[in-house]
Scaffold this motif. Structure first.
Motif, short mmCIF file in Angstrom:
data_model
loop_
_atom_site.label_atom_id
_atom_site.label_comp_id
_atom_site.label_asym_id
_atom_site.label_seq_id
_atom_site.Cartn_x
_atom_site.Cartn_y
_atom_site.Cartn_z
N ALA A 85 0.79 -1.16 0.06
CA ALA A 85 -0.22 0.07 0.05
C ALA A 85 1.06 1.17 0.11
CB ALA A 85 -0.91 -0.09 1.23
N GLY A 86 2.00 1.03 0.04
CA GLY A 86 2.88 2.35 -0.03
C GLY A 86 3.20 2.63 1.61
N VAL A 87 2.88 1.94 2.42
CA VAL A 87 3.33 2.40 3.79
C VAL A 87 4.80 2.02 4.23
CG1 VAL A 87 2.62 2.03 6.24
CG2 VAL A 87 0.75 2.29 4.49
N LEU A 88 5.29 3.05 4.64
CA LEU A 88 6.92 2.94 5.22
C LEU A 88 6.86 1.64 6.25
CD1 LEU A 88 9.70 3.67 4.96
CD2 LEU A 88 9.09 5.39 6.88
N GLY A 108 9.92 5.53 -9.10
CA GLY A 108 10.63 4.04 -9.03
C GLY A 108 9.85 3.18 -8.10
N ILE A 109 9.25 3.66 -6.78
CA ILE A 109 8.62 2.75 -5.78
C ILE A 109 7.21 2.37 -6.50
CG2 ILE A 109 7.32 2.78 -3.79
CD1 ILE A 109 9.53 4.60 -2.62
N ALA A 110 6.44 3.41 -7.29
CA ALA A 110 5.48 2.83 -7.96
C ALA A 110 5.51 1.79 -8.86
CB ALA A 110 4.79 4.19 -8.70
N ALA A 111 6.68 1.96 -9.83
CA ALA A 111 7.08 0.69 -10.57
C ALA A 111 7.31 -0.50 -10.02
CB ALA A 111 8.14 1.20 -11.67
N ALA A 112 7.69 -0.51 -8.83
CA ALA A 112 8.29 -1.65 -8.10
C ALA A 112 6.95 -2.23 -7.54
CB ALA A 112 9.31 -1.45 -7.00
N LEU A 113 6.05 -1.39 -6.99
CA LEU A 113 4.66 -1.77 -6.37
C LEU A 113 3.69 -2.53 -7.36
CD1 LEU A 113 4.01 1.13 -4.02
CD2 LEU A 113 4.79 -1.14 -3.59
N ARG A 114 4.07 -2.25 -8.66
CA ARG A 114 3.40 -2.71 -9.94
C ARG A 114 3.97 -4.06 -10.28
NH1 ARG A 114 3.07 2.45 -11.77
NH2 ARG A 114 4.87 1.97 -13.25
N GLY A 115 4.93 -4.36 -9.67
CA GLY A 115 5.54 -5.69 -9.93
C GLY A 115 6.43 -5.78 -10.94
N ALA A 135 14.88 0.45 -7.51
CA ALA A 135 13.75 0.22 -6.83
C ALA A 135 13.53 -1.36 -7.18
CB ALA A 135 12.72 1.02 -7.07
N THR A 136 13.06 -2.22 -6.36
CA THR A 136 12.86 -3.50 -6.71
C THR A 136 11.61 -4.26 -6.01
OG1 THR A 136 15.22 -4.24 -6.97
CG2 THR A 136 14.01 -6.21 -6.73
N PRO A 137 10.53 -4.80 -6.67
CA PRO A 137 9.49 -5.36 -5.82
C PRO A 137 9.86 -6.48 -4.83
CG PRO A 137 9.37 -6.35 -8.23
CD PRO A 137 10.78 -5.08 -8.15
N VAL A 138 8.96 -6.41 -3.71
CA VAL A 138 9.10 -7.60 -2.68
C VAL A 138 7.94 -8.48 -3.05
CG1 VAL A 138 8.99 -8.14 -0.24
CG2 VAL A 138 9.98 -5.97 -1.10
N THR A 139 8.24 -9.44 -3.30
CA THR A 139 7.17 -10.56 -3.55
C THR A 139 7.27 -11.89 -3.01
OG1 THR A 139 8.49 -11.46 -5.66
CG2 THR A 139 6.95 -9.78 -5.93
N HIS A 140 6.36 -12.66 -2.57
CA HIS A 140 6.31 -13.95 -2.23
C HIS A 140 5.61 -14.91 -3.45
CE1 HIS A 140 6.77 -16.97 0.98
NE2 HIS A 140 5.38 -17.30 0.88
N GLY A 141 6.22 -15.57 -4.08
CA GLY A 141 5.34 -16.27 -5.03
C GLY A 141 4.92 -15.20 -5.82
N VAL A 148 11.39 -2.41 -2.36
CA VAL A 148 12.73 -1.75 -1.65
C VAL A 148 13.19 -0.72 -2.69
CG1 VAL A 148 14.71 -2.68 -0.85
CG2 VAL A 148 13.01 -4.08 -0.53
N ARG A 149 13.63 0.19 -2.15
CA ARG A 149 14.47 1.30 -2.88
C ARG A 149 15.75 1.63 -2.10
NH1 ARG A 149 12.64 7.44 -3.43
NH2 ARG A 149 13.65 7.38 -1.37
#
Length: 496
Positions: A85-88, A108-115, A135-141, A148-149
């Motif tokens: 949700a973009g919460v720190l 950068g964070i917006a693109a990572a949140l979109r996966g 910036a890199t997305p955090v995914t689980h499966g 992460v930025r």
């Protein structure tokens, strides 16, 4: 020559270093930037994996701040972790409240949140400092958990790049110094035989003895040049020695037979018929002319082999001396010899040159002057440009010596040919050799001056000798130039 060779070596070395080091510097700069970006991407993926595990286990609040701080300290940058949700969730540095609410909207964070599968690398300015952001997305499966930025200040990259440029410049200077040392040695080795050739040439030009130059040092071309110079110098020295021998011996060898011939002709005067007296007088005249011709040729030979340097000569004093010497002869021929002009100081001329020039000019003027006429000797300081001497400098550093007669003069064509050896005007009186004016011109040139003939104001001939003035000194009084009374108008005897 050494400086020119060294300059050429250094120029080539500088061009070579620039051609090598500038591309190398840019390649290293690009590689260093890519290395920092790759390191930031690897670090971001590592933090992303750790954050995914911590969020899945419900330990994000406990583990992520410590991990972010540790990572930021290691890379020298900042680490920021947010949820989907973009919460720190964690940050290595404190963030203002208003900035926390805008994290999800940052590119950068917006693109990572979109996966986004690839990392979004951007260069941004934060707090007045330029940063490189990854910036890199955090995914689980297949589940997106956040982003992460990592931001790294580009100052680190710039410092490394500047350090490399400094190393390249230092290496280039060391290389230039080495090239200068080696090039100086090569230039000295190459130029040493050429300097020896130059010294030997100067010594030979100044009349010294030709010293052979060593031909065992230097490049092959220089050794060949030295060998050729040695042969040329030896031949020239042989020719000069032969000429000196001729000039020294010819006077005695030629004068003695001529004197004996004249004596025998004079002894025949009492035994010869009256009708043949004219032929005997003509033979004596030709004998005298031959003797004068021999004297002129010997004078030219001595001038050709002389290496004397011009020296200061008091022109006014010489004019006074020659005026006193020639005045009695002029009086016997009924010609007035006048000395005019102002005190001109000293001129630069070969020793004895001014005396010989005046003697030849006065002798020619006497032969061409009718009884009752005037011959003027007039030295003048030349201070204005003179078109008669277009190839000579003009100004206060020159002195002109005029010898003017009131004879028949010469045509333009005759004046142009008057300085040729053995040339005589068609209407010239008997007794001349055609060498006097040629010797005058040679003496003037050897003294650094010039000789020219022009029409005199009274219709005769104006012989102008231009000589360089010697450096003047104050306090020198002009010589006594008392003029004798004008001789009476008498008939002139026969001219020889």
């Amino acid at each position: 020559m050494t400086r020119r060779l060294l300059f050429s070596y250094l120029t080539l070395a500088v061009l070579l270093l620039l051609a090598l080091e500038i591309p190398l510097g840019f390649v290293y700069s690009r590689g260093e930037r890519e290395r920092v970006i790759n390191a930031a991407q690897d670090e971001a993926e590592s933090v992303s994996a750790f954050a995914s595990l911590s969020i899945s286990m419900g330990r994000a609040a406990q583990d992520l701040p410590e991990r972010a701080a540790h990572c930021a300290e290691r890379i020298g940058g900042n680490v920021l972790i947010v949820d989907q949700a973009g919460v720190l969730l964690a940050s290595s540095h404190p963030l203002p409240e208003q900035e926390r609410g805008r994290l999800a909207s940052q590119p950068g964070i917006a693109a990572a949140l979109r996966g986004t599968a690839t990392a979004d690398v951007r260069t941004s300015t934060i707090g007045g400092v330029e940063y490189l952001a990854v910036a890199t997305p955090v995914t689980h499966g297949a589940v997106r958990q956040g982003a992460v930025r990592i931001t790294v200040p580009t100052r680190t990259v710039h410092e490394r790049v500047h350090h490399v440029w400094l190393l390249l410049v230092a290496g280039g200077l060391v290389a230039l110094i080495a090239v200068a040392v080696v090039g100086f040695g090569i230039a000295r080795w190459t130029g040493r035989p050429i300097r020896a050739l130059e010294d030997a040439t100067h010594a030979l030009a100044l009349g010294g003895t030709a010293v052979p130059v060593a031909i065992t040092k230097g490049p092959p071309e220089v050794r060949s040049l030295a060998a050729t110079f040695n042969r040329t110098a030896a031949r020239l020295e042989h020719l000069l020695a032969s000429q000196r021998a001729f000039a020294g011996e010819a006077s005695h060898q030629l004068k003695t037979p001529l004197a004996a011939l004249r004596l025998r002709l004079e002894n025949l005067e009492n035994d010869i018929a009256l009708g043949a007296r004219g032929s005997l007088t003509a033979a004596l005249t030709e004998t005298d002319r031959l003797a004068r011709m021999v004297e002129g040729l010997l004078a030219m030979a001595r001038l050709d082999e002389s290496a004397a340097e011009p020296e200061p000569i008091d022109l006014a004093l010489v004019c006074v001396e020659r005026h006193h010497a020639w005045r009695p002869l002029y009086e016997r021929h009924g010609v007035w010899l006048a000395l005019a002009g102002d005190y001109t100081g000293k001129v630069l001329a070969l020793p004895g040159a001014v005396e010989q020039i005046l003697d030849n000019l006065l002798s020619n003027a006497l032969r061409m002057s009718p009884p009752g006429s005037t011959v003027s000797v007039d030295p003048r300081c030349q201070k204005t440009p003179d078109r008669r001497f277009p190839h000579r400098p003009t100004g206060a550093g020159w002195v002109e010596l005029h010898v003017m007669d009131e004879g028949p003069g010469m045509t333009d064509e005759q004046r142009r040919r008057a300085f040729d050896r053995f040339w005589r005007a068609p209407d010239a009186p008997k007794g001349g050799t055609g060498l006097g004016l040629a010797l005058v011109q040679r003496l003037a040139h050897a003294s650094g001056g010039e000789a020219v003939l022009r029409r005199a104001p009274g219709g005769g001939l104006d012989a102008v000798i231009r000589l360089p003035a010697a450096p003047s000194r104050t306090g020198i009084a002009p010589p006594d130039r008392r003029r004798p009374a004008r001789p009476p108008q008498t008939a002139a005897p026969g001219r020889g």
